[in-house]
Design a protein around this motif. Structure first.
Motif, PDB file in Angstrom:
ATOM      1  N   UNK A 194      15.069  -7.421 -10.743  1.00  0.00           N
ATOM      2  CA  UNK A 194      15.756  -6.742 -11.845  1.00  0.00           C
ATOM      3  C   UNK A 194      16.370  -7.792 -12.759  1.00  0.00           C
ATOM      4  N   UNK A 195      16.275  -7.540 -14.058  1.00  0.00           N
ATOM      5  CA  UNK A 195      16.941  -8.369 -15.066  1.00  0.00           C
ATOM      6  C   UNK A 195      18.088  -7.552 -15.653  1.00  0.00           C
ATOM      7  N   UNK A 196      19.276  -8.126 -15.684  1.00  0.00           N
ATOM      8  CA  UNK A 196      20.449  -7.480 -16.275  1.00  0.00           C
ATOM      9  C   UNK A 196      20.951  -8.293 -17.456  1.00  0.00           C
ATOM     10  N   UNK A 197      21.177  -7.611 -18.582  1.00  0.00           N
ATOM     11  CA  UNK A 197      21.845  -8.203 -19.745  1.00  0.00           C
ATOM     12  C   UNK A 197      23.240  -7.586 -19.808  1.00  0.00           C
ATOM     13  N   UNK A 198      24.273  -8.403 -19.744  1.00  0.00           N
ATOM     14  CA  UNK A 198      25.647  -7.906 -19.769  1.00  0.00           C
ATOM     15  C   UNK A 198      26.525  -8.841 -20.591  1.00  0.00           C
ATOM     16  N   UNK A 199      27.787  -8.428 -20.748  1.00  0.00           N
ATOM     17  CA  UNK A 199      28.799  -9.294 -21.339  1.00  0.00           C
ATOM     18  C   UNK A 199      28.842  -9.340 -22.847  1.00  0.00           C
ATOM     19  N   UNK A 200      27.956  -8.607 -23.528  1.00  0.00           N
ATOM     20  CA  UNK A 200      27.967  -8.590 -24.987  1.00  0.00           C
ATOM     21  C   UNK A 200      29.129  -7.758 -25.507  1.00  0.00           C
ATOM     22  N   UNK A 201      29.595  -8.079 -26.690  1.00  0.00           N
ATOM     23  CA  UNK A 201      30.720  -7.343 -27.267  1.00  0.00           C
ATOM     24  C   UNK A 201      30.326  -5.946 -27.711  1.00  0.00           C
ATOM     25  N   UNK A 257      25.299  -3.035 -25.727  1.00  0.00           N
ATOM     26  CA  UNK A 257      26.004  -4.098 -25.005  1.00  0.00           C
ATOM     27  C   UNK A 257      25.303  -4.494 -23.713  1.00  0.00           C
ATOM     28  N   UNK A 258      24.605  -3.554 -23.093  1.00  0.00           N
ATOM     29  CA  UNK A 258      24.002  -3.794 -21.784  1.00  0.00           C
ATOM     30  C   UNK A 258      22.588  -3.217 -21.748  1.00  0.00           C
ATOM     31  N   UNK A 259      21.715  -3.862 -20.972  1.00  0.00           N
ATOM     32  CA  UNK A 259      20.352  -3.370 -20.767  1.00  0.00           C
ATOM     33  C   UNK A 259      19.822  -3.975 -19.467  1.00  0.00           C
ATOM     34  N   UNK A 260      18.853  -3.291 -18.877  1.00  0.00           N
ATOM     35  CA  UNK A 260      18.251  -3.832 -17.656  1.00  0.00           C
ATOM     36  C   UNK A 260      16.823  -3.323 -17.510  1.00  0.00           C
ATOM     37  N   UNK A 261      16.055  -4.026 -16.691  1.00  0.00           N
ATOM     38  CA  UNK A 261      14.682  -3.612 -16.387  1.00  0.00           C
ATOM     39  C   UNK A 261      14.344  -4.055 -14.966  1.00  0.00           C
ATOM     40  N   UNK A 262      13.475  -3.273 -14.314  1.00  0.00           N
ATOM     41  CA  UNK A 262      12.942  -3.640 -13.003  1.00  0.00           C
ATOM     42  C   UNK A 262      11.469  -3.986 -13.188  1.00  0.00           C
ATOM     43  N   UNK A 263      11.068  -5.129 -12.649  1.00  0.00           N
ATOM     44  CA  UNK A 263       9.751  -5.709 -12.915  1.00  0.00           C
ATOM     45  C   UNK A 263       9.078  -6.071 -11.597  1.00  0.00           C
ATOM     46  N   UNK A 284      25.610 -12.562 -20.511  1.00  0.00           N
ATOM     47  CA  UNK A 284      25.155 -12.917 -19.162  1.00  0.00           C
ATOM     48  C   UNK A 284      23.772 -12.318 -18.929  1.00  0.00           C
ATOM     49  N   UNK A 285      22.837 -13.151 -18.465  1.00  0.00           N
ATOM     50  CA  UNK A 285      21.497 -12.690 -18.093  1.00  0.00           C
ATOM     51  C   UNK A 285      21.276 -13.073 -16.637  1.00  0.00           C
ATOM     52  N   UNK A 286      21.045 -12.081 -15.790  1.00  0.00           N
ATOM     53  CA  UNK A 286      20.859 -12.349 -14.367  1.00  0.00           C
ATOM     54  C   UNK A 286      19.522 -11.795 -13.886  1.00  0.00           C
TER      55      UNK A 286
END
Length: 485
Positions: A203-210, A259-265, A298-300
């Motif tokens: 999984x990729x998580x995009x977080x921490x954006x204003x 602000x946030x987005x994610x995907x499972x790959x 943050x990208x994890x």
């Protein structure tokens, strides 16, 4: 210090009460009950239209009976956004406010100062017995944030005033006399679930954006989580033929920058290190791009259990390419008003449905109707090329500036008398309800003004405390100074 210790006390008293009443868009029932109880308590006339808009009337103070009726207007609903992990139920829980030095904010959620502070000022005037004013009509509209439903369906004859003060702007010392129109372009992808063939899932998580308001803050270059995720997916699908997109989700509201987005790959285990390297390199690039505006991005990447089904490969490729191609941000600046964004588009949300669909919502704004339609068509074309079904919302009209406005002159003169300087006269790229009011009531003379708010539509939303006092003084002086008929 608590919110009830702030000045002007009566405005903050009612703002505090408003924060205790849940009021998500399209679920304003508890706020409507509160307003009905308020009107009954103060022996004020209240009426409600079919859309649940509320109008509360107050007679003129002695000696002001011949002053024209003034409509004070704000919307009831608030944007409901919270940080991940914040245990808040917007339909039942009160907003927890925090005084942070010169600002008031909420604890992990949107504050609702947009447009709760406008409502608070209306209630303060309705409840006071020491303010000079002519006949007052306080209009509280529903569902401004997600559909402009209340303004769109305002009944003819519901208000009688020819002067309207919209209390929904976000910079003290600025008076707005125009706004952009807008519409949403919505793309829907249908797919057949496809049995996965890969053996490593992450999984990729995009977080921490204003995040922020897609109108008033679109020019800031804030990071959009959907666009960042699209860039990552585009790199991955171009680097490994076996990549499978199993799930995707990003953003929430059409009028907020995601602000946030994610995907499972899913990928073959032999590509695991390649994927990690690509994502690490890209993360460094994004952190550098956004270091001055979204430094907490943050990208994890982390592994997840095997997934049985993915989105059909053709549809996932079409979706990724379309998200990559879909424009986002400022598309043109005004030729008439320096510094004003004329046209923009926001890649707002990407959502998977239980019916094997993926819905992409975008929002276009412009003060020029033909440009709004052009950019909507541009977005439509991107998704048509990707074999998606495209639809549109009805949209709303802009509000053309009137520099010869009578109430504008009163507002300018009173501001200079109070503070010894000129107020800035502006148009705003965000949508206001004023354009819809003017369509129903073409005789209206309107301005919009308010205290200073920042990062609205995000959990960073806050209001500058000192500006509420300045704005309140200005509002009262305008009411006092409107000449008799």
């Amino acid at each position: 210090m608590n919110i009830t210790d702030l000045s002007p006390a009566i405005v903050w008293k009612y703002f505090h009460e408003i924060t205790q009443v849940p009021r998500p868009s399209k679920k304003e029932g508890k706020m409507i009950q509160y307003l009905e109880s308020f009107a009954a308590k103060h022996n004020l006339e209240l009426k409600k239209d079919k859309s649940q808009n509320i109008l509360i009337k107050k007679p003129a103070t002695p000696g002001k009976e011949n002053v024209p009726v003034v409509v004070l207007q704000a919307h009831m609903d608030m944007v409901c956004e919270k940080n991940e992990g914040t245990p808040h139920d917007f339909e039942n829980d009160p907003i927890r406010t925090v005084v942070d030095d010169e600002w008031l904010k909420a604890d992990g959620t949107t504050l609702g100062a947009d447009n709760g502070i406008g409502m608070a000022a209306q209630l303060a005037i309705l409840a006071s017995d020491d303010i000079e004013h002519g006949p007052i009509e306080c209009l509280f509209t529903v569902d401004e944030e997600t559909g402009l439903t209340g303004a769109n369906n305002l009944e003819t004859g519901f208000i009688t005033g020819h002067i309207l003060l919209n209390l929904d702007s976000e910079d003290e010392g600025e008076i707005y006399i125009g706004c952009a129109g807008g519409k949403n372009t919505i793309a829907t992808f249908e797919y057949t679930p496809h049995k996965t063939l890969t053996d490593f899932f992450f999984r990729i998580d995009i977080k921490g954006l204003n995040g922020g308001h897609s109108g008033s803050e679109i020019h800031k270059g804030l990071g959009n989580a959907n666009k960042i995720l699209a860039r990552i997916l585009y790199k991955l699908v171009g680097s490994m033929a076996d990549m499978e997109l199993c799930a995707i989700n990003g953003g929430n509201l059409h009028n907020a920058i995601a602000r946030e987005a994610w995907a499972v790959i899913g990928i073959g285990s032999e590509n695991k290190e390649l994927a990690r390297t690509l994502i690490n390199q890209f993360t460094a690039e994004i952190e550098d791009e956004l270091k001055d505006i979204d430094s907490n991005v943050s990208i994890s990447m982390f592994s997840v259990p095997p997934v049985a089904y993915c989105i059909h490969p053709k549809v996932s490729c079409d979706l990724i390419y379309a998200l990559m191609a879909c424009p986002h941000g400022v598309m043109g600046m005004s030729r008439d008003i320096p510094g004003l964004v004329e046209t923009s588009t926001n890649l707002a949300s990407v959502k998977m449905g239980e019916d094997n669909t993926i819905t992409v919502v975008t929002s276009q704004r412009s003060s020029v109707e033909s440009r709004k339609e052009e950019v909507s068509s541009m977005v439509e074309a991107v998704f048509i090329l990707a074999d998606a079904e495209v639809s549109f919302t009805d949209g709303y009209p802009g509000w053309a500036p009137n520099t010869h406005s009578g109430i504008l002159k009163v507002a300018q003169d009173t501001y200079k008398e109070l503070f010894g300087k000129e107020a800035a006269i502006k148009a705003i790229h965000a949508g206001l309800e004023c354009g819809l009011f003017l369509k129903k009531y073409p005789q209206l003379d309107m301005i919009s003004f308010g205290p200073t708010l920042r990062d609205v539509h995000s959990p960073n939303e806050r209001i500058e405390i000192r500006t509420v006092e300045l704005w309140w003084q200005h509002l009262l002086e305008i009411l006092k100074s409107i000449p008799a008929k």
